[in-house]
Design a protein around this motif. Structure first.
Motif, mmCIF file in Angstrom:
data_model
loop_
_atom_site.group_PDB
_atom_site.id
_atom_site.type_symbol
_atom_site.label_atom_id
_atom_site.label_comp_id
_atom_site.label_asym_id
_atom_site.label_seq_id
_atom_site.Cartn_x
_atom_site.Cartn_y
_atom_site.Cartn_z
ATOM 1 N N UNK A 173 0.836 -1.213 0.000
ATOM 2 C CA UNK A 173 0.000 0.000 0.000
ATOM 3 C C UNK A 173 0.867 1.259 0.000
ATOM 4 N N UNK A 174 0.503 2.274 -0.774
ATOM 5 C CA UNK A 174 1.278 3.516 -0.780
ATOM 6 C C UNK A 174 1.134 4.263 0.534
ATOM 7 N N UNK A 175 2.188 4.949 0.942
ATOM 8 C CA UNK A 175 2.175 5.729 2.176
ATOM 9 C C UNK A 175 1.968 7.202 1.849
ATOM 10 N N UNK A 176 1.150 7.904 2.642
ATOM 11 C CA UNK A 176 0.959 9.324 2.386
ATOM 12 C C UNK A 176 2.189 10.141 2.756
ATOM 13 N N UNK A 177 2.527 11.117 1.904
ATOM 14 C CA UNK A 177 3.629 12.009 2.185
ATOM 15 C C UNK A 177 3.143 13.271 2.868
ATOM 16 N N UNK A 178 3.993 14.280 2.986
ATOM 17 C CA UNK A 178 3.579 15.537 3.614
ATOM 18 C C UNK A 178 2.369 16.146 2.908
ATOM 19 N N UNK A 179 1.365 16.497 3.696
ATOM 20 C CA UNK A 179 0.155 17.109 3.144
ATOM 21 C C UNK A 179 -0.789 16.136 2.479
ATOM 22 N N UNK A 180 -0.513 14.835 2.565
ATOM 23 C CA UNK A 180 -1.321 13.834 1.877
ATOM 24 C C UNK A 180 -2.075 12.940 2.859
ATOM 25 N N UNK A 181 -3.055 12.231 2.317
ATOM 26 C CA UNK A 181 -3.769 11.202 3.067
ATOM 27 C C UNK A 181 -3.804 9.930 2.230
ATOM 28 N N UNK A 182 -3.924 8.811 2.910
ATOM 29 C CA UNK A 182 -4.205 7.527 2.258
ATOM 30 C C UNK A 182 -5.659 7.186 2.525
ATOM 31 N N UNK A 183 -6.398 6.911 1.470
ATOM 32 C CA UNK A 183 -7.822 6.602 1.577
ATOM 33 C C UNK A 183 -8.046 5.130 1.245
ATOM 34 N N UNK A 184 -8.759 4.438 2.119
ATOM 35 C CA UNK A 184 -9.190 3.073 1.823
ATOM 36 C C UNK A 184 -10.421 3.169 0.928
ATOM 37 N N UNK A 185 -10.289 2.734 -0.312
ATOM 38 C CA UNK A 185 -11.349 2.913 -1.310
ATOM 39 C C UNK A 185 -12.537 2.013 -0.977
ATOM 40 N N UNK A 233 -14.841 8.116 -7.002
ATOM 41 C CA UNK A 233 -14.609 7.202 -5.891
ATOM 42 C C UNK A 233 -15.138 7.761 -4.580
ATOM 43 N N UNK A 234 -15.245 6.878 -3.608
ATOM 44 C CA UNK A 234 -15.533 7.238 -2.222
ATOM 45 C C UNK A 234 -14.710 6.320 -1.341
ATOM 46 N N UNK A 235 -14.489 6.742 -0.108
ATOM 47 C CA UNK A 235 -13.704 5.900 0.783
ATOM 48 C C UNK A 235 -13.607 6.485 2.175
ATOM 49 N N UNK A 236 -12.697 5.911 2.952
ATOM 50 C CA UNK A 236 -12.481 6.315 4.338
ATOM 51 C C UNK A 236 -10.995 6.590 4.520
ATOM 52 N N UNK A 237 -10.658 7.700 5.172
ATOM 53 C CA UNK A 237 -9.253 8.039 5.400
ATOM 54 C C UNK A 237 -8.627 6.980 6.312
ATOM 55 N N UNK A 238 -7.567 6.341 5.810
ATOM 56 C CA UNK A 238 -6.893 5.283 6.559
ATOM 57 C C UNK A 238 -5.666 5.788 7.296
ATOM 58 N N UNK A 239 -5.003 6.811 6.736
ATOM 59 C CA UNK A 239 -3.788 7.340 7.361
ATOM 60 C C UNK A 239 -3.549 8.756 6.865
ATOM 61 N N UNK A 240 -2.887 9.548 7.694
ATOM 62 C CA UNK A 240 -2.555 10.921 7.330
ATOM 63 C C UNK A 240 -1.047 11.103 7.315
ATOM 64 N N UNK A 241 -0.570 11.927 6.400
ATOM 65 C CA UNK A 241 0.843 12.226 6.321
ATOM 66 C C UNK A 241 1.207 13.411 7.195
ATOM 67 N N UNK A 242 2.503 13.747 7.265
ATOM 68 C CA UNK A 242 2.947 14.898 8.058
ATOM 69 C C UNK A 242 2.247 16.184 7.617
ATOM 70 N N UNK A 243 1.814 16.965 8.619
ATOM 71 C CA UNK A 243 1.174 18.233 8.321
ATOM 72 C C UNK A 243 -0.315 18.146 8.104
ATOM 73 N N UNK A 244 -0.895 16.952 8.223
ATOM 74 C CA UNK A 244 -2.338 16.763 8.017
ATOM 75 C C UNK A 244 -2.993 16.474 9.360
ATOM 76 N N UNK A 245 -4.154 17.066 9.584
ATOM 77 C CA UNK A 245 -4.892 16.872 10.827
ATOM 78 C C UNK A 245 -5.181 15.381 11.058
ATOM 79 N N UNK A 246 -4.628 14.775 12.106
ATOM 80 C CA UNK A 246 -4.833 13.337 12.337
ATOM 81 C C UNK A 246 -6.294 12.955 12.536
#
Length: 328
Positions: free
Chosen positions: A16-28, A60-73
């Motif tokens: 699975x890709x990891x979110x970078x700064x300012x990014x989120x990973x969404x479970x589709x 698409x739609x989904x649920x936020x699975x992880x947040x990257x640096x600088x993103x509200x957890x």
């Protein structure tokens, strides 16, 4: 699901890709498939609007699975949809709110960046639109075309009591009908050669369905959603003198439009390309308020491994095939 090149696609397994700064990973949760995805597979999408190999999936739609640096957890666990255009935020077009026309060049999820035909999608958190807890993610997967429909409807500047026509009763046309019906029109007609679309169109608010032509010059506002050869000219012919026409479809071949009809009729003709943030906000607000439910437009839900079957359904002419969703 990776389209390696036109005509070649395969299901692959990766970390699975990891979110970078300012990014989120969404479970589709679900991803819609549309005509532009077929263009990716068949190689008919213009070269400037695709980068192979590519993971498609821009609806698409989904649920936020992880947040990257600088993103509200606290975003983790929230249901979301997201805009596709990766805009620069600093050019004149972005600053005026037309991020879909970003001067930095075309860059969009599912076409030049990995899309949602996967378990996980990574994108900038600033592109997210958070949905109410418990939102129907099946229906929410259609909020991308709903945002395009919202862009068309907002561009039309509809007033209560106007006579409105829609050309095309596919997914985009049906979503436009639903939104246009909220403006209390005097009449809301739709034309589509596929007679099997009548029930859906009427359920979305149309007051008249025709598989043949509608009266020329009879409408204050006309919204074209079909993108077939000749449908732009059809839309222009339907508008009264001084009327307004919104074109959303992009035909696969050159389509002639008579400038005499536009100039002589003093028509206002507007084109829609994707959806700016304001249109996304409008569509999501309607959805959250219960005024827009795209769910009934979904007719097929398939596993991601059934991508080939989904493409076959998309190529067919069966009026019973509406929106096809893929589930990772």
């Amino acid at each position: 699901m990776v389209v390696q090149e036109p005509g070649t696609y395969e299901l692959v397994t990766e970390d699975p890709p990891e979110p970078g700064p300012g990014e989120v990973a969404v479970r589709v949760a679900a991803a819609g498939i549309c005509g532009s995805d077929r263009e990716l597979v068949e190689g008919t999408r213009p070269a400037a609007f695709v980068r192979y190999p590519i993971v498609p999936g821009h609806e698409w739609s989904g649920v936020v699975a992880a947040t990257g640096p600088g993103v509200e957890p606290r975003l983790t666990g929230r249901p979301v949809v997201g805009e596709g255009f990766r805009n620069c935020q600093v050019c004149d077009r972005c600053r005026e709110g037309a991020a879909n026309l970003c001067s930095a060049g075309y860059d969009e999820t599912g076409f030049t960046r990995p899309g949602a035909f996967a378990d996980t999608l990574v994108l900038p958190a600033r592109l997210l639109h958070v949905l109410p807890d418990g939102a129907d993610l099946r229906a929410a997967a259609l909020l991308e075309p709903a945002a395009v429909a919202a862009a068309a409807v907002l561009s039309a500047r509809v007033e209560p009591g106007e006579r409105i026509a829609v050309v095309g009763a596919g997914t985009l046309g049906a979503l436009c009908l639903r939104m246009l019906s909220l403006s209390s029109p005097a009449g809301l007609a739709v034309t589509d050669p596929r007679a099997g679309r009548a029930d859906t169109a009427l359920a979305c608010g149309a007051t008249r369905f025709e598989s043949g032509p509608l009266p020329a010059g009879g409408y204050d506002v006309v919204v074209e959603t079909a993108g077939a050869a000749g449908t732009a000219a059809t839309a222009i012919a339907l508008a009264r003198r001084g009327g307004r026409v919104v074109l959303t479809g992009i035909p696969g071949q050159a389509s002639a439009v008579d400038p005499v009809a536009i100039v002589g009729g003093r028509l206002t003709v507007t084109g829609v390309f994707g959806a700016p943030p304001a249109a996304w906000t409008h569509a999501v607000r309607l959805f959250a308020a219960g005024l827009l439910d795209p769910g009934p437009l979904v007719t097929h839900e398939l596993d991601l491994a059934e991508f080939g079957r989904a493409m076959d359904l998309l190529r067919g002419t069966d009026g019973d095939v509406g929106k096809v969703l893929l589930r990772p």
